[in-house]
Scaffold this active site. Structure first.
Site, PDB file in Angstrom:
ATOM      1  N   SER A 191      35.145  40.854  32.987  1.00 35.45           N
ATOM      2  CA  SER A 191      36.281  40.492  33.825  1.00 35.45           C
ATOM      3  C   SER A 191      37.615  40.675  33.096  1.00 35.45           C
ATOM      4  O   SER A 191      37.966  41.785  32.709  1.00 35.45           O
ATOM      5  CB  SER A 191      36.098  39.053  34.316  1.00 35.45           C
ATOM      6  OG  SER A 191      37.030  38.715  35.305  1.00 35.45           O
ATOM      7  N   ASP A 194      42.502  42.373  37.640  1.00 36.71           N
ATOM      8  CA  ASP A 194      41.913  42.187  36.318  1.00 36.71           C
ATOM      9  C   ASP A 194      40.931  43.319  36.054  1.00 36.71           C
ATOM     10  O   ASP A 194      40.793  44.250  36.853  1.00 36.71           O
ATOM     11  CB  ASP A 194      41.266  40.812  36.190  1.00 36.71           C
ATOM     12  CG  ASP A 194      40.049  40.645  37.086  1.00 36.71           C
ATOM     13  OD1 ASP A 194      39.922  41.392  38.071  1.00 36.71           O
ATOM     14  OD2 ASP A 194      39.212  39.764  36.801  1.00 36.71           O
ATOM     15  N   ASP A 199      38.034  41.631  40.602  1.00 36.39           N
ATOM     16  CA  ASP A 199      37.768  40.522  41.524  1.00 36.39           C
ATOM     17  C   ASP A 199      38.922  39.531  41.593  1.00 36.39           C
ATOM     18  O   ASP A 199      38.874  38.572  42.363  1.00 36.39           O
ATOM     19  CB  ASP A 199      36.452  39.814  41.200  1.00 36.39           C
ATOM     20  CG  ASP A 199      36.442  39.102  39.853  1.00 36.39           C
ATOM     21  OD1 ASP A 199      37.430  39.231  39.093  1.00 36.39           O
ATOM     22  OD2 ASP A 199      35.443  38.429  39.542  1.00 36.39           O
TER      23      ASP A 199
END
Length: 448
Positions: free
Chosen positions: A104, A243, A247
Site C-alpha cells: 500500500s 497511494d 485503494d
C-alpha cells in the site's frame, strides 16, 4: 475476537526478506490458499494474482504462483494493477480468490499479501483461520496430472477502466477541468491517466514513472506537498493523489490545501443526501474528525464510528445498511459502486458531485468546520502493541485525556501495518492540541 498468527488488519505485511515477507513463506502461503480453496470440490480452483510496482513483487508473484500450482490451483497473472481492480476482476472473471502483492502506502522495502474472496471482498475470519491452519500443515504437491495451469490475462486494464467509468453517469465529462494526478509511482500509474484523459480532463500527471524502488517516495497520498506544489504551479482546478496500490485517494484544492478522507466523506454525504442516493448510516472511524460528525448531524445524516481499518468500516456499513464510509487517510467505501475501497472510483464520485453542482472543491466544503487535529507516528523497535501497556505510557495517556476533557479527544494506538505507535490529539484550541500531543509523544519516545 480471533487472535491471528499471521494476518494483520489488511492481510500480511512487513519488511522484504524478514519474517513472513520472505519467498519461502509466501510459497507456503500460496500452497495453503490453494489447499483451502480445493476442499470439497472436483474442479481446480482459479486464483488471480495482481501486484503493485515494487521490485520484490516479481519474487513474490513467482512464489505464490508455484505454491498455488503445486496445490492444484489454476492461476491468472494480472501484473501491476490497483488493489480494487483485482477485487473487481476476481468477481467478474469468476475466480475463486484474488491475491494482491502490495504494501500500500509503505516504502519499496516493505511488501505484503492481501486476499479477496470470490465476490471481491476481504476474507472473513473463518477463511483466514483456515489458511493459517493450512500453512502449518505439510507442503502439498499434487500428482502431475492435477497440477494447476498458469496464464496471463491480457485485457485486465480495459475491463477495469470500463468498470470505473460505469460508476458515473453516461453523460459525465471532465472537459474544461484541469487536474493534477499523482499516482505515487504505483499501481495506478498506467490506468488512472488513461481513464481521466478519456473522460476529457486536461491532465498533468506525476508519479507515473515507477522503477521498482520509487513507489511512494516523495509522492502519492502520503506526500501531498508534491501534489500541492504542482497544482499551484500549473494553475490546476484541483489535485488527486493515490497511494501505491490505489485503494486510497486524497485531494488538494486549487490553492494546494489538503482535502482528506473526512472532507471527501462530507462532500459525498451532503450531495448524496440531497439526491436520494445516500442509504443508511455514514460510517467513519474512531479517528474521524469531530467536525465531520457535527456537520453531518446538522444535515440530519446519521453517523457512526468503527474501529480503524477499512475492513471494520465495511463491516459496519453492511450491518447498518449503509453505502458510504471511510477514513481520513483516504480509504473511501462507496458500496453501491464497488465492493472495496477504490481510489479511482471514489475520486470519480467526488468529481461527479462537483460537476453536477457546479462547485469548486473548496466551495463544496464550506459547510464543514473541522476541529484542530494532528497525528504523529513514533517508531517502536519491538511490537508496537506493547507500547500501550507500559505503565508510564498509560499514565501519560490518562493525563493527556484529562487535559482536553470536554474540549477534545486523545487516541494512542499501535499501527496494524507499520512498526509505529500513532498518537492523535483533537482539541478546540490549536495550542492545547499541540502541547498535549508533544507531551504524550515525548513519553512514548522515551519508552521506545
Amino acid at each position: 475476537m480471533r487472535v491471528s498468527r499471521y494476518f494483520g488488519t489488511d492481510g500480511i505485511r512487513g519488511r522484504v526478506g524478514q519474517g513472513l515477507i520472505s519467498a519461502d513463506f509466501v510459497l507456503r502461503l500460496g500452497n495453503a490458499l490453494g489447499r483451502v480453496l480445493a476442499q470439497g470440490r472436483d474442479t481446480r480452483p482459479m486464483v488471480l494474482i495482481g501486484k503493485d510496482t515494487r521490485i520484490s513483487g516479481y519474487m513474490f508473484e513467482s512464489a505464490l504462483e508455484a505454491g498455488l500450482v503445486a496445490a492444484g490451483a489454476d492461476v491468472q497473472l494480472i501484473g501491476p494493477m490497483p488493489t480494487p481492480a483485482i477485487a473487481f476482476l476476481t468477481n467478474t472473471l469468476r475466480a475463486d480468490a484474488g491475491v494482491v502483492i502490495s504494501a500500500s502506502h509503505n516504502p519499496h522495502d516493505d511488501n505484503g499479501i492481501k486476499f479477496f474472496s470470490a465476490m471481491g471482498e476481504k476474507l472473513d475470519d473463518a477463511t483466514e483461520a483456515a489458511i493459517e491452519a493450512a500453512i502449518e500443515a505439510p507442503f502439498l504437491t499434487v500428482d502431475s496430472e492435477y497440477l494447476g495451469k498458469v496464464k496471463r490475462t491480457r485485457d485486465a486494464i480495459g475491463r477495469y477502466i470500463e468498470f470505473s467509468k460505469a460508476s458515473v453517469p453516461r453523460g459525465f465529462t471532465l472537459r474544461g477541468l484541469k487536474l493534477v494526478l499523482d499516482c505515487a509511482h504505483g499501481a495506478t500509474y498506467h490506468i488512472a491517466p488513461m481513464l481521466f484523459r478519456e473522460l476529457g480532463a486536461e491532465l498533468v500527471a506525476i508519479g507515473v514513472d515507477p522503477d521498482g524502488l520509487n513507489i511512494n517516495a516523495g509522492v502519492g497520498s502520503t506526500h501531498l506537498e508534491t501534489l500541492a506544489a504542482t497544482v499551484r504551479e500549473s494553475g490546476a482546478d484541483l489535485g488527486i493523489a493515490f497511494d501505491g496500490d490505489g485503494d486510497r485517494v486524497l485531494m488538494t484544492d486549487a490553492q494546494g490545501r489538503t482535502v482528506d478522507g473526512d472532507d471527501l466523506l462530507y462532500v459525498l454525504a451532503r450531495a448524496w443526501r440531497a439526491s436520494g442516493r445516500l442509504k443508511g448510516t455514514v460510517v467513519g472511524t474512531l479517528m474521524s474528525n469531530y467536525g465531520l460528525e457535527q456537520a453531518l448531524g446538522t444535515l440530519g445524516i446519521p453517523f457512526i464510528r468503527a474501529k480503524v481499518g477499512d475492513r471494520y468500516v465495511h463491516q459496519a456499513l453492511v450491518e447498518s445498511g449503509g453505502v458510504l464510509g471511510g477514513e481520513a487517510s483516504g480509504h473511501l467505501l462507496c458500496l453501491d459502486r464497488a465492493t472495496t475501497g477504490d481510489g479511482i472510483v471514489s475520486a470519480l464520485q467526488v468529481l461527479e458531485v462537483l460537476r453536477h453542482e457546479g462547485l469548486t472543491l473548496s466551495q463544496a466544503l464550506l459547510g464543514l468546520h473541522k476541529v484542530p487535529q494532528k497525528t504523529v507516528n513514533v517508531c517502536w523497535s519491538g511490537p508496537a502493541r506493547a507500547a500501550v501497556e507500559m505503565p508510564e505510557v498509560r499514565q501519560a495517556l490518562v493525563e493527556a485525556q484529562a487535559a482536553v476533557q470536554g474540549r477534545g479527544r486523545v487516541f494512542l494506538r499501535p499501527s496494524g501495518t507499520e512498526p509505529v505507535v500513532r498518537i492523535t490529539v483533537e482539541a478546540d484550541d490549536v495550542v492545547l492540541m499541540q502541547q498535549t500531543l508533544d507531551r504524550l509523544a515525548d513519553v512514548v519516545r522515551d519508552a521506545a
